[in-house]
Scaffold this motif. Structure first.
Motif, short mmCIF file in Angstrom:
data_model
loop_
_atom_site.label_atom_id
_atom_site.label_comp_id
_atom_site.label_asym_id
_atom_site.label_seq_id
_atom_site.Cartn_x
_atom_site.Cartn_y
_atom_site.Cartn_z
N GLN A 384 0.83 -1.21 0.00
CA GLN A 384 0.00 0.00 0.00
C GLN A 384 0.87 1.26 0.00
O GLN A 384 0.60 2.22 -0.73
CB GLN A 384 -0.92 0.00 1.22
N THR A 391 1.94 7.08 -6.55
CA THR A 391 0.89 8.05 -6.90
C THR A 391 1.35 9.47 -6.59
O THR A 391 1.18 10.38 -7.41
CB THR A 391 -0.40 7.74 -6.12
N ARG A 416 -4.10 10.46 -15.13
CA ARG A 416 -4.67 9.11 -14.96
C ARG A 416 -4.62 8.32 -16.27
O ARG A 416 -4.17 7.16 -16.29
CB ARG A 416 -6.12 9.24 -14.51
N THR A 427 -4.54 1.23 -9.33
CA THR A 427 -4.75 2.02 -8.12
C THR A 427 -3.97 3.33 -8.19
O THR A 427 -4.45 4.37 -7.72
CB THR A 427 -4.31 1.23 -6.87
N ALA A 430 -5.91 5.60 -10.63
CA ALA A 430 -7.09 6.18 -9.98
C ALA A 430 -6.70 7.28 -9.01
O ALA A 430 -7.33 8.34 -8.97
CB ALA A 430 -7.86 5.08 -9.25
N GLY A 431 -5.63 7.06 -8.25
CA GLY A 431 -5.21 8.04 -7.26
C GLY A 431 -4.75 9.35 -7.88
O GLY A 431 -4.97 10.43 -7.32
N GLU A 434 -8.02 11.06 -8.59
CA GLU A 434 -8.88 11.27 -7.43
C GLU A 434 -8.28 12.19 -6.38
O GLU A 434 -9.02 12.75 -5.57
CB GLU A 434 -9.22 9.93 -6.78
N SER A 448 -10.31 5.65 -3.86
CA SER A 448 -9.16 4.75 -3.72
C SER A 448 -8.29 5.18 -2.54
O SER A 448 -8.27 6.35 -2.16
CB SER A 448 -8.31 4.79 -5.00
N THR A 450 -5.08 5.33 -2.52
CA THR A 450 -4.04 6.24 -3.01
C THR A 450 -4.59 7.65 -3.16
O THR A 450 -3.93 8.63 -2.81
CB THR A 450 -3.50 5.74 -4.36
N THR A 496 -13.37 7.61 5.78
CA THR A 496 -12.50 6.43 5.76
C THR A 496 -12.38 5.85 7.17
O THR A 496 -12.94 6.36 8.12
CB THR A 496 -11.10 6.80 5.25
#
Length: 724
Positions: A384, A391, A416, A427, A430-431, A434, A448, A450, A496
C-alpha cells in the motif's frame, strides 16, 4: 384586479448573468410591493438571452389607505407645566401634518414622549410602479457591467427596448434614453418583426407565438426532453451535466436539439479529453452507449437557437467545429505520448507553484514526504505504501503536458489516462485523478486509498505552505482554496477508517517546511494557527452547513480551550462519533438526565485543576461518610468503563455509565460537603470529582452544553470562542 408587465430588452446577455439578475429583480419587486402593502396574487419571472421580465397578476388599482406613527419630542419639552403646547409641539404637529390637539403622549423606556398618527391615502399602483421601475433596473448587479453611448448607466449589455404595462396602459418610464412602450421583440431569426402587446396578460402567449419561450423552467424542460428524444432515436444515452443544462438554457430562446457527428477515429483520444472539448468548450452534450458513460459514440447533441428547418446544416457546422477541436486534442495527445508520464517530472522545475515556495517539482518532493509519513502514521502495509508513494510521485506530472497546458481543467484526468497507457497499477492511475477530488461541491470524495492519502497530503502541503507565508484568506478572498482544503481533509478523515491525528500530521508538515527554511513565522505559532483554522472550519461545517446544535459542537470541539481542541483534532473519526453520541443522547433524553449533576461535578473539579483519570492519587483512608465510600467504588468502575469505551470508540457506553453514576453522585452531594475548610480533605474530594469529570471529557465538555432555559457564555450565531 390589474396585471403588470415589465420587460427589459437587451442585446445578448451572458448566460451567467441572467439567473442572478432574475433573482435580484424578483426580490426588488417583492420588497416594493410589501413596503407599499400591496399583494400580488401571482408573481412570475421570465428570462432569455435578450430579455428580463416580471409579470405580476392580481394587483389592486390602489394601495390601501394606512396610518403612520411618528415619534416626536419628550413630553416635558412639548408641553409646559400647565399642559399647554410649546413651539416644539407645534412644529412637530406641522411636520406630521396633524393638529396639535391630535398629538398623544405615551410612556416609553426613556420617559413620556409625544406621538402623532397621520393617515396616508393610498396611491394609484400605476404611479407607484412607474417610480420604482428605474430603481429596479439600475440596482441590478453583476460582473463586468458596461456603459454604452453617452449615458452613465452601467448594465450587463445595452438596453434596446422597454415594455411597461398595467393591463393595456403604458407606464411613463424612460431609462438610458429608451422610453417604455408596448412593443417587444420576438425571436431574432424566426420572428424579426416587432411584437405589439395589447395587454400585459398577453405576454407569455404572444412571445411563444413569436418563437420565444420566455419561461426558463418551460425552456429547460423543452431542452431536456428534446435531448432525451434525439438520444433515444440514436439508441444512445446523453450526458447532461446540470451546469451545462443551466448555461444552455440561457443561451437560447427557441431550443431545438440537433444531433451531430464526428469521425470515430477520434474515439482513440482519452474520454476526458473528448468530453471536455464537447462540454466545456462547445456546450455539446456527449452521447454514449446505454449504461456505460465511458463508451462514447461519435455523435453529440447541440441545442440550436436557429431555424429548425436548417437543423442538418447546423449539425454539419457544429461537426466541423468539434472535428477541428478534436484534431487539436489529438495533436497534443500524440506529442505527449512520445514519452512516458514520468518523463514530464523534469519539466516541473520550470513551473512555478508560488514564488516563495519554489517550483512544482519542489512541491512534489514535499508532497511525497508527507504522503510517506501518512502511510507510516496510518499503519499501511508495504505494498500500500509503495502504491501511495508512486501516486504521489506522478500526481502532478501531467501539469507539464501540452494537453493540460491547453486544457487546465483536465489536470489529474490526463495524468490518470497517460499512466494507464504506461501500464501503471490501476490504483495509482485512480489516485492520480482522485487526489484532486472533490473538485467542486457536487463532486465525490476520493474512493481509492491512493487518492485519499495523496489527497490529504496535497491539502496539508498547501495549507502549511500558504499559511507559513502569512497569506491567510480574508473575507471572501481565498485564491488558494484553503477553506475547501481544510474541509476536504476532514471529510476524507470521516469517510474512511483512518485514525488520522491531524495535529501530528500538521506538526510533521510544519517541521518539513521549517527544515527547508520556507516559513516566515515560528513553527509553534504556525501550528497553533492551523489548529485554530481547522476548528473554525469544523464549527462552520457542523453548525452552519449541517445544522447541528452549536453547544454540542463546542462540547466536543472545545471553546477557548486549545488543549481540548487539539485532543479533538487528534482523532477526527472519534470527534464525529462523540458528536453523534451527544446528538442521540439529547434526542433520547439521557443528556438532560445527567446534565445537572455532571455540570456540578465539572465546576467543582475545575476549581481543583486536577487531571487525574483514575483514583491512583485518591486517599481512601480519608473517606469517612458511607455515601463517599459508595461513590468511590462507583467511580473506579466508571473510570474503567470510560477508558474501555474510548479505546473501543463506544461513546454511548461512556454516557450510559455516566447516567448510571448520576444517582450515586446525587446521594453524595446530599450527604457530603465538598468544599470543607480542611484543605487535605477538600482536595481529596475534589480529586474524586475530577476523576469523574476528566473521564467524562473523553466524550464531551459538559460545561459547553446548554439545556432548555439555560444560559450560555457563547452566542449561538457568533460564538465567543477562539475557534468560532
Amino acid at each position: 384586479m390589474a396585471t403588470f408587465l415589465l420587460e427589459i430588452g437587451t442585446e445578448e446577455l451572458p448566460a451567467s448573468f441572467v439567473p442572478g439578475a432574475l433573482a435580484q429583480l424578483e426580490a426588488r419587486v417583492r420588497s416594493t410591493l410589501a413596503q407599499a402593502q400591496i399583494t400580488a396574487e401571482k408573481l412570475k419571472l421570465f428570462g432569455t438571452p435578450r430579455r428580463l421580465a416580471v409579470l405580476a397578476e392580481g394587483l389592486p388599482d390602489r394601495q390601501p389607505d394606512r396610518e403612520e406613527e411618528l415619534k416626536g419630542p419628550p413630553a416635558r419639552v412639548a408641553f409646559d407645566a400647565g399642559g399647554r403646547p410649546t413651539a416644539q409641539a407645534e412644529g412637530f404637529a406641522r411636520k406630521a401634518g396633524v393638529a396639535v390637539g391630535d398629538l398623544s403622549v405615551r410612556a416609553t423606556e426613556k420617559g413620556a414622549v409625544v406621538f402623532a398618527v397621520r393617515r396616508l391615502e393610498g396611491r394609484p399602483v400605476t404611479k407607484l410602479l412607474a417610480e420604482q421601475i428605474p430603481e429596479w433596473i439600475t440596482g441590478l448587479e453583476g460582473p463586468r457591467l458596461m456603459r454604452w453611448a453617452d449615458g452613465d448607466l452601467r448594465f450587463s449589455r445595452p438596453i434596446r427596448w422597454l415594455v411597461a404595462l398595467v393591463d393595456s396602459d403604458v407606464l411613463p418610464v424612460a431609462i438610458a434614453g429608451v422610453s417604455a412602450g408596448r412593443t417587444s421583440r420576438g425571436h431574432r431569426v424566426l420572428h424579426p418583426e416587432p411584437l405589439e402587446l395589447a395587454t400585459a396578460a398577453d405576454y407569455p402567449a404572444a412571445l411563444a407565438a413569436a418563437f420565444v419561450l420566455a419561461d426558463p423552467e418551460v425552456r429547460r424542460e423543452r431542452i431536456r426532453t428534446g435531448i432525451a428524444a434525439v438520444a433515444e432515436q440514436l439508441g444512445a444515452e446523453a450526458e447532461v451535466p446540470a451546469a451545462l443544462l443551466e448555461e444552455v438554457n440561457f443561451l437560447v430562446e427557441w431550443p431545438t436539439a440537433v444531433a451531430g457527428q464526428f469521425e470515430s477515429e477520434f474515439l482513440s483520444l482519452p474520454t476526458a479529453v473528448i468530453k471536455t472539448e464537447m462540454i466545456a468548450h462547445q456546450r455539446y452534450f456527449p452521447l454514449h452507449r446505454p449504461g456505460d458513460p465511458e463508451a462514447l459514440i461519435p455523435r453529440f447533441i447541440t441545442v440550436s437557437n436557429g431555424d429548425p428547418r436548417y437543423s442538418e446544416l447546423i449539425a454539419r457546422g457544429n461537426g466541423r467545429v468539434i472535428r477541428a477541436r478534436l484534431a487539436d486534442g489529438r495533436f497534443f495527445f500524440e506529442e505527449d505520448r512520445k514519452q512516458p508520464l514520468e518523463k514530464f517530472l523534469g519539466k516541473l522545475q520550470s513551473v512555478t507553484f508560488q514564488e516563495s515556495l519554489g517550483s512544482v517539482a519542489e512541491r512534489v518532493e514535499r508532497l511525497e514526504a508527507i504522503a510517506l509519513w501518512l502511510c507510516g502514521h496510518l499503519g499501511l502495509g508495504g505494498e500500500q505504501t509503495r502504491l501511495v508513494a508512486r501516486t504521489a510521485h506522478l500526481c502532478k506530472a501531467d501539469l507539464a503536458t501540452q494537453m493540460v497546458y491547453e486544457f487546465p481543467e483536465l489536470q489529474g484526468l490526463v495524468g490518470r489516462d497517460y499512466a494507464r497507457l504506461d501500464g501503471e497499477d490501476p490504483t495509482v492511475c485512480a489516485g492520480i485523478a482522485e487526489h484532486y477530488q472533490p473538485r467542486n461541491v457536487e463532486d465525490d470524495l476520493p474512493a481509492s486509498l491512493t487518492g485519499q492519502v495523496v489527497g490529504i497530503a496535497d491539502r496539508l502541503e498547501t495549507l502549511v505552505g500558504i499559511f507559513g507565508l502569512g497569506m491567510l484568506p480574508s473575507g471572501s478572498s481565498d485564491p488558494f482554496a484553503l477553506r475547501r482544503a481544510a474541509l476536504t481533509v476532514v471529510r476524507i478523515g470521516w469517510d474512511t477508517d483512518f485514525e488520522l491525528d491531524l495535529v501530528e500530521a500538521l506538526g510533521f508538515t510544519v517541521e518539513l517546511f521549517a527544515c527547508r527554511q520556507l516559513l516566515k513565522q515560528p513553527a509553534d505559532t504556525l501550528l497553533d494557527q492551523l489548529c485554530d483554522w481547522f476548528a473554525q472550519r469544523l464549527y462552520g461545517l457542523l453548525v452552519e452547513r449541517d445544522g447541528l446544535d452549536y453547544d454540542l459542537v463546542l462540547a466536543v470541539l472545545g471553546a477557548a480551550d486549545t488543549g481540548y481542541t487539539r485532543r479533538a483534532l487528534a482523532n477526527l473519526r472519534a470527534l464525529k462519533l462523540r458528536l453523534d453520541t451527544l446528538v442521540a443522547a439529547r434526542k433520547s433524553g439521557l443528556l438532560a438526565q445527567i446534565y445537572e449533576t455532571a455540570v456540578r461535578v465539572a465546576r467543582l473539579a475545575g476549581k481543583a485543576g486536577i487531571g487525574d483519570l483514575s483514583l491512583e492519587n485518591f486517599d481512601a483512608q480519608l473517606v469517612a461518610d458511607p455515601a463517599e465510600a459508595a461513590l468511590c467504588e462507583a467511580v473506579q468502575k466508571f473510570a474503567a468503563t470510560a477508558e474501555a469505551a474510548e479505546a473501543q470508540e463506544d461513546y454511548s457506553a461512556l454516557l450510559g455509565a455516566l447516567g448510571e453514576l448520576a444517582p450515586q453522585l446525587g446521594r453524595f452531594f446530599d450527604a457530603v460537603m465538598v468544599m470543607v475548610p480542611d484543605e487535605t480533605l477538600r482536595t481529596n474530594r475534589l480529586r474524586l470529582l475530577a476523576v469523574i469529570d476528566n473521564n467524562a471529557r473523553r466524550c464531551f465538555d459538559v460545561t459547553q452544553v446548554v439545556m432548555a432555559g439555560g444560559q450560555s457564555d457563547n452566542d449561538p450565531i457568533h460564538p465567543k470562542v477562539r475557534h468560532g
